[in-house]
Motif scaffolding. Structure first.
Motif, short mmCIF file in Angstrom:
data_model
loop_
_atom_site.label_atom_id
_atom_site.label_comp_id
_atom_site.label_asym_id
_atom_site.label_seq_id
_atom_site.Cartn_x
_atom_site.Cartn_y
_atom_site.Cartn_z
N PRO A 562 41.56 3.18 5.09
CA PRO A 562 40.25 3.79 4.78
C PRO A 562 40.31 5.31 4.77
CG PRO A 562 40.10 2.18 6.58
CD PRO A 562 41.54 2.47 6.37
N THR A 563 39.43 5.89 3.97
CA THR A 563 39.19 7.33 3.98
C THR A 563 37.73 7.56 4.35
OG1 THR A 563 40.88 7.83 2.31
CG2 THR A 563 39.09 9.42 2.55
N ILE A 564 37.51 8.40 5.33
CA ILE A 564 36.15 8.73 5.79
C ILE A 564 35.91 10.20 5.50
CG2 ILE A 564 34.53 8.68 7.71
CD1 ILE A 564 35.65 5.94 7.03
N ALA A 610 39.12 11.06 8.01
CA ALA A 610 40.27 10.15 7.99
C ALA A 610 40.71 10.06 6.53
CB ALA A 610 39.89 8.78 8.51
N ARG A 611 42.01 10.10 6.32
CA ARG A 611 42.51 10.14 4.94
C ARG A 611 43.57 9.05 4.77
NH1 ARG A 611 44.70 15.71 4.03
NH2 ARG A 611 42.47 16.27 3.98
N GLU A 612 43.23 8.04 3.97
CA GLU A 612 44.14 6.94 3.67
C GLU A 612 44.73 6.33 4.94
OE1 GLU A 612 46.98 8.39 0.88
OE2 GLU A 612 45.53 8.60 -0.73
N GLY A 613 43.86 6.04 5.88
CA GLY A 613 44.26 5.40 7.12
C GLY A 613 44.69 6.35 8.22
N LYS A 614 45.01 7.59 7.87
CA LYS A 614 45.38 8.58 8.89
C LYS A 614 44.10 9.22 9.41
CE LYS A 614 49.02 11.24 8.49
NZ LYS A 614 49.95 12.33 8.09
N THR A 615 43.82 9.00 10.69
CA THR A 615 42.56 9.43 11.28
C THR A 615 42.75 10.76 11.99
OG1 THR A 615 41.98 7.12 11.57
CG2 THR A 615 40.68 8.72 12.79
N PHE A 616 41.89 11.72 11.70
CA PHE A 616 42.00 13.05 12.29
C PHE A 616 41.10 13.25 13.52
CE2 PHE A 616 42.78 13.92 7.64
CZ PHE A 616 44.16 13.95 7.77
#
Length: 656
Positions: A562-564, A610-616
């Motif tokens: 997911p991208t948030i 969050a970008r392509e599953g990488k959550t910040f």
């Protein structure tokens, strides 16, 4: 006591604004004052029952508490039991741990203390706390513990003085709430001493009624109802409640109770079938609505629209009727009631409370029972949690600096420091790793809720030690060999408080703008004057829900990466108040790192949480390891542009 239909109608007029306020309908901006009206009604009815029984010599303290238990506990236990499976299935570990804490507090009639300590009633995340509304029930239970004893004491000694004593205590409580609303607003909202006068207002009304006031009045009852309605529609979250301002709905409720007698317009309105039915189920409706709303928000990827909340409002009334009909009534009726003996009631209540407390302890001690989640979700949440290492709380752990165990890579000849709150703590591991590769150590000086600003702190209970902590930290840094310090904090939260503590004095927001700016400038100036390079870490984009939990929910529903995002304009609006302060220091030895360069700009007009599953961002504030690494990389770029240092460790600033 003679049944009065209009009192049930008044209950309905109190509970519906509360429910609609919690649902998010902005028209009912002051709907929370329905709780104040409930307190008045409770004080009125309880006093009427006790005084009538005292006069008839039939009052029994044991019977009183049994009636209260039968009234309150069965429906409450059902609601809590129904919350458990949904919390188990849907709530992420940290929130489940908080839910477990609320389970313990509810069982011990101390929910108001817990929610005062944990979060504010009007905080954005409060809508996702299933048992938040139980704070008011805890206040009511605490009132029941003391009030009958007061009446018994006065009745045995000077019954003629009872009315004067009630008035005196009510005035003292009102004065205290007015003072506390300015000095301790959060505690003032949650605690019995600030709320006692609202119950006692009802008690005073009851005493007036027993003295002969039983005549209706259209003007006075209309005035009272209008005062309540005005409060519902014109108060808002910034209204200091309770305080003398709450006299409006409280006196209004007393006027309705005293003067809305049969034959008056207000009594006719409140006695309609719809309102009296809602009034009869009002206790169950109050219990059910918040869990329904909270779990809807928890389960939804985005905040539910008002149409959904409106449907859930209706559902809460339907469930409330079922709960009233098949749970409340069977335990309270005189004939063929459930658990008819006092002994069976006490045994059953004790067993349920013990089970709730044991389960709550289990949820707390296991940090939210993370193993109950599917393995991929569990691993995702564990790998994206933020670092709490060396994050201090309370008044201990920083008596001597550097803080023991909080110097990373200390064998290097040069050491920097990171100074701030829990956001700084979440950034520390990644920054320490980057600096280690450059033969630089890092000291962590972080305390929950303590933004690194001299002589200023938030007024929350958790920030009570921030003034002393910040003073000690700044004094140490000035005397130390540290020549670069990173200032990092949840700036948005800090700079948007309604009140602040300045050297122990609480001051309202309207008076603090320049004082805040001066305090921050002084913090930076004292450091740079001591030869320390200051690196300010600017605000990062924030979401309106828990980001890692939101990503986990999407993954659980089949979205693998997911991208948030939020709109960049929204981020700039979020950050604008903080920028006003952070941009102010003009010292040449100040560097600035803007996370917007990392999180915004991948696509025009958006910022990624969050970008392509990488959550910040883990929750709404703290960096995940991936987010911290991205910010640490940007810090290293900024330091590199500054050419890193002259022979004294002082930055040799470039012309950039």
């Amino acid at each position: 006591m003679i049944y009065r239909r209009e009192i049930d109608g008044l209950r309905a007029a109190a509970v519906m604004p509360v429910i609609l306020f919690h649902a998010g309908f902005s028209l009912f901006s002051g709907g929370f004052i329905g709780v104040d009206v409930f307190f008045v009604i409770s004080g009125f009815l309880i006093t009427s029952i006790i005084l009538e029984e005292m006069r008839n010599r039939t009052f029994s303290l044991a019977a009183f508490f049994e009636r209260r238990a039968r009234r309150i506990l069965p429906a409450l236990f059902l609601v809590v039991l129904c919350c458990l499976p949904f919390a188990w299935l849907w709530v992420m570990p940290e929130e489940f741990r908080a839910f477990s804490d609320s389970l313990i507090a509810t069982s011990l009639s101390g929910a108001n203390f817990l929610f005062w300590f944990k979060s504010g009633y009007f905080a954005p995340e409060a809508g996702e706390v299933p048992l938040l509304h139980i704070w008011s029930l805890a206040v009511e239970e605490q009132y029941y513990m003391f009030f009958p004893l007061l009446v018994i004491f006065m009745w045995k000694r000077k019954p003629s003085w009872l009315f004067a004593v009630l008035v005196t205590i009510a005035l003292a409580s009102l004065a205290y709430s007015e003072w506390a609303s300015r000095v301790f607003p959060s505690a003032n909202f949650y605690f019995l001493p600030s709320r006692a006068w609202e119950f006692l207002a009802g008690s005073i009304g009851s005493a007036m009624q027993l003295k002969g006031q039983k005549r209706g009045s259209d003007p006075l009852s209309l005035l009272g109802f209008g005062m309540i309605a005005f409060s519902v529609f014109y108060f808002d979250e910034t209204s200091p409640i309770p305080s003398t301002l709450a006299l409006l709905p409280v006196v209004g409720a007393v006027l309705v109770l005293l003067y809305a007698r049969p034959g008056t317009w207000v009594a006719a309105l409140l006695s309609t079938r719809a309102l009296t039915m809602i009034g009869q189920i009002s206790y169950s409706a109050y219990l059910w609505h918040q869990p329904l709303f909270a779990f809807a928000r928890i389960r939804s990827i985005d905040p539910p629209p008002l149409s959904v909340m409106g449907v859930l409002t209706c559902v809460s009334l339907v469930i409330a009727y079922v709960s009233w009909r098949f749970v409340e009534q069977p335990f309270r009726r005189h004939e063929r009631r459930l658990l008819p003996s006092t002994r069976s009631l006490v045994a059953s209540v004790s067993l349920v409370l013990a089970a709730f407390i044991a389960f709550g302890i289990y949820g707390h001690d296991t940090r939210g029972v993370p193993w109950r989640l599917p393995a991929p979700i569990k691993e995702f949440m564990a790998s994206n949690d933020w670092s709490k290492t060396c994050l201090l709380e309370g008044a201990s752990g920083w008596d001597a600096m550097p803080i023991k165990g909080c110097v990373f890579n200390g064998n290097h000849p040069q050491t920097y420091a990171i100074f701030g709150d829990s956001l700084a703590s979440s950034l520390t591991p990644a920054l320490a790793e980057r600096l280690d590769s450059m033969n630089i150590g890092l000291q962590q000086i972080t305390h929950s809720f303590c933004a690194p600003v001299a002589d200023v702190s938030m007024v929350s209970h958790q920030a009570r030690d921030c003034g002393a902590f910040n003073a000690a930290a700044i004094d140490y840094l000035i005397r130390s060999r540290v020549k670069t310090v990173f200032l990092a904090a949840s700036w948005k939260i800090f700079f948007e408080q309604s009140r602040y503590m300045f050297k122990g004095e609480e001051v309202a927001t309207s008076d603090v703008g320049q004082r805040l700016r001066d305090a921050f400038d002084r913090t930076v100036g004292e450091s740079t004057s001591a030869g320390i390079r200051v690196v300010i870490i600017y605000p990062h984009p924030r979401g309106d829900t828990e980001i890692a939990a939101k990503v986990a929910k999407l993954m659980h529903k089949g979205t693998p990466a997911p991208t948030i995002t939020i709109a960049q304009d929204e981020f700039l609006k979020q950050s604008a108040p903080s920028y006003t302060y952070l941009d102010d220091p003009e010292d040449t030895h100040v560097l600035r790192v803007d996370p917007a360069k990392i999180f915004c700009g991948m696509e025009t007009g958006r910022c990624d949480l969050a970008r392509e599953g990488k959550t910040f961002i883990f929750d709404k504030v703290h960096f995940t390891p991936a987010g911290a690494e991205a910010v640490a990389d940007e810090i290293m770029v900024t330091l590199g542009r500054d050419h890193m240092a002259d022979t004294n460790g002082m930055a040799a600033l470039s012309s950039e």
